[in-house]
Design an enzyme around this catalytic site. Structure first.
Site, short mmCIF file in Angstrom:
data_model
loop_
_atom_site.label_atom_id
_atom_site.label_comp_id
_atom_site.label_asym_id
_atom_site.label_seq_id
_atom_site.Cartn_x
_atom_site.Cartn_y
_atom_site.Cartn_z
N GLU A 39 -2.51 -10.41 2.99
CA GLU A 39 -2.66 -9.35 1.93
C GLU A 39 -1.18 -8.66 1.65
OE1 GLU A 39 -2.50 -6.00 -0.23
OE2 GLU A 39 -3.48 -5.46 1.55
N CYS A 93 -1.62 -0.58 -1.49
CA CYS A 93 -1.62 -1.59 -2.16
C CYS A 93 -2.40 -1.88 -3.73
CB CYS A 93 -1.86 -2.71 -1.29
SG CYS A 93 -3.12 -2.84 -0.23
#
Length: 541
Positions: free
Chosen positions: A293, A327
């Protein structure tokens, strides 16, 4: 034991308030004081034993107060990493042969330890070492990590219980084996929960792990290892290797027993790891699983029918909680002009007043960005916006690193929706904004979809249901986590499995069975009870 067991049903850990006068607030304040007065010895943990690395010395200081030294360690070099690989491979046979219930019990006990006696300790370490407010630390270091450990056990049991059908006279089974080799977990600074989940998810499925945490997160990472040890994790199953990752990666990625990489961090680093694995592909015993990720440039799209008050709150929380160092943080917004005219002034005024400072002062909404490198990135982005004719700083734009790395929440209005500020992930408290004419809603959908390389999170604000449906369809591939009338942050384990595609990663959905399946190598078993004894078929008669 031959019992067919049922694991405890998971539930999301309640978020404590830490309100004035509450017992958890008193416990937290005590831990903040004690950890601030200590200097932790941030050693590696290899085969269950503390090990002083052979690399350069590193320090962990509070980002909001550079004078506060929290711990010192030495980075791990080739020799340390080789020892960790050997420890992981030695521990692998006994760990993978341990019944699933016994492995699960380690994580279930760790979850209860964290929910109880370790809660304020790990929260305080996350606040001091990563400059999180108490709210952000509680939902991360406590609740999300507890949820990962409990729900992963639940999901893993479901995976093991999933079995094929059997025709008469035979029995078909699936053996969900661990991977053959070790898993290399590389974890980021910004989420203690991610740091704890990336090594333990593969371990739950029977794998042994090398864990390289971000240097700035090492204080909390070291405490996670202590919780796991207290919960009964055997030596060598997870080996903690702090410090700069270059030397660790050089050994781990070159070893024939590398079986997988579990990564959260930058797109650039993940692509570099993937490239190195590709270059070494012929030397591995098995094809390594690559799960990553890697960030995002996450959007908020406000339709002309959006609720101004809901949008205003979502932008403040989505863009500026934890200084935008998520994020999933809202970092680009596309707002219809009629909506902006109604909510823009209030939004800017509230942003200007957001309290920022030492996170040990629980009245603050923001702390500092993580380090000098991040501070320089945000400073340069602000100064670029200040001098360009096509960008305007509407609020914020100030910064100081005199005591800590503080950057005021900043909103940049862009006349050009393709400006760098609308495309580049700054990973800080900077929101880029494009105001579009209400009549240009359809054209804006293309801007959102093609505006960046990422595809992690995004949200739409609209009370018009047809508009919600139109956005959900048009932007189907623009976000792996899509929110309707909510900020694009705050995914909860078991409720919104997290992950994105495009330049945001492999979308293997942490917090679900999908992620855990990546750490297994299934074997199909067929047993025939009465095998045939004649090779001839009826049609041959």
């Amino acid at each position: 034991m031959d019992a067919l067991t049922r694991v405890p049903s998971p539930r999301n850990e309640p978020v404590l308030s830490y309100a004035p006068g509450s017992p958890e607030r008193a416990r937290l304040e005590s831990k903040l004081k004690s950890l601030s007065a200590e200097r932790a010895d941030l050693t590696a943990i290899v085969d269950g034993v503390a090990r002083r690395g052979s690399g350069p010395e590193f320090e962990v200081r509070a980002p909001h107060d550079k004078r506060l030294l929290l711990g010192v360690g030495r980075g791990c070099g080739h020799e340390d990493t080789t020892a960790a690989v050997q420890a992981a491979l030695r521990a692998a046979p006994a760990w993978r042969d341990l019944p699933f219930d016994e492995r699960a019990a380690v994580l279930l006990r760790a979850a209860d330890l964290l929910a109880g006696p370790w809660r304020e300790t790990l929260n305080a370490a996350t606040m001091l070492g990563q400059s999180k407010t108490v709210q952000q630390a509680e939902i991360d270091a406590a609740c999300e990590l507890i949820d990962f450990w409990r729900f992963n056990v639940h999901f893993a049991r479901q995976i093991h219980a999933e079995q094929p059908i059997s025709s008469p006279g035979m029995w078909n089974r699936t053996d969900h084996r661990p991977l053959e080799g070790f898993v290399y977990a590389v974890t980021p600074f910004n989420f203690t929960a991610i740091a704890g989940n990336l090594p333990t998810a593969p371990a739950l499925m029977g794998n042994t792990v090398l864990w390289k945490p971000a240097t700035t997160q090492t204080l909390a990472a070291r405490l996670i290892m202590q919780v796991l040890t207290a919960a009964g994790l055997p030596p060598g199953v997870i080996n903690l290797l702090p410090g700069d990752g270059k030397a660790v990666s050089e050994v781990a990625l070159a070893h024939p027993a590398l079986a997988g990489i579990h990564f959260t961090g930058s797109t650039r680093v993940f692509q570099q790891l993937w490239r190195t694995v590709g270059e070494n592909i012929a030397s591995y015993r098995t094809y390594p699983r690559l799960v990553g990720e890697t960030g995002g440039k996450d959007f908020v799209l406000a339709h002309p029918s959006a609720d101004p008050a809901a949008l205003r709150t979502a932008l403040i929380r989505g863009a500026f909680e934890y200084q935008g160092q998520k994020c999933s943080a809202a970092s680009r917004a596309y707002i219809a002009r009629s909506v902006w005219d109604r909510m823009g002034p209030d939004f800017l005024a509230e942003t200007a007043e957001l309290p920022m400072g030492d996170v040990a002062d629980l009245s603050n909404f923001l702390g500092a960005v993580i380090d000098a490198k991040a501070f320089a990135t945000h400073r340069d982005a602000i100064e670029r916006a200040r001098v360009r004719a096509s960008t305007e700083i509407l609020v914020g734009g100030s910064y100081t690193d005199a005591v800590g790395y503080f950057v005021r929440p900043t909103v940049i209005r862009c006349a050009d929706p393709a400006d760098e500020a609308m495309r580049t992930e700054y990973f800080g408290p900077i929101l880029s904004l494009f105001v579009y004419e209400d009549s240009e809603f359809e054209q804006v959908l293309d801007l959102v979809d093609g505006g960046t390389d990422y595809g992690l999170t995004g949200s739409v604000f609209a009370t018009d249901r047809s508009a919600v449906a139109r956005v959900a369809h048009a932007l189907r591939f623009a976000a792996g986590n899509f929110y309707v009338n909510d900020k694009p942050t705050g995914a909860v384990v078991g409720q919104q499995p997290f992950g994105g595609a495009r330049a945001s990663g492999t979308n293997d959905k942490a917090g679900s069975a999908l992620n855990l399946q990546r750490w297994t190598s299934p074997r199909s078993i067929k047993e025939t009870f009465v095998p045939p004894t004649d090779w001839r078929y009826p049609h041959m008669g």
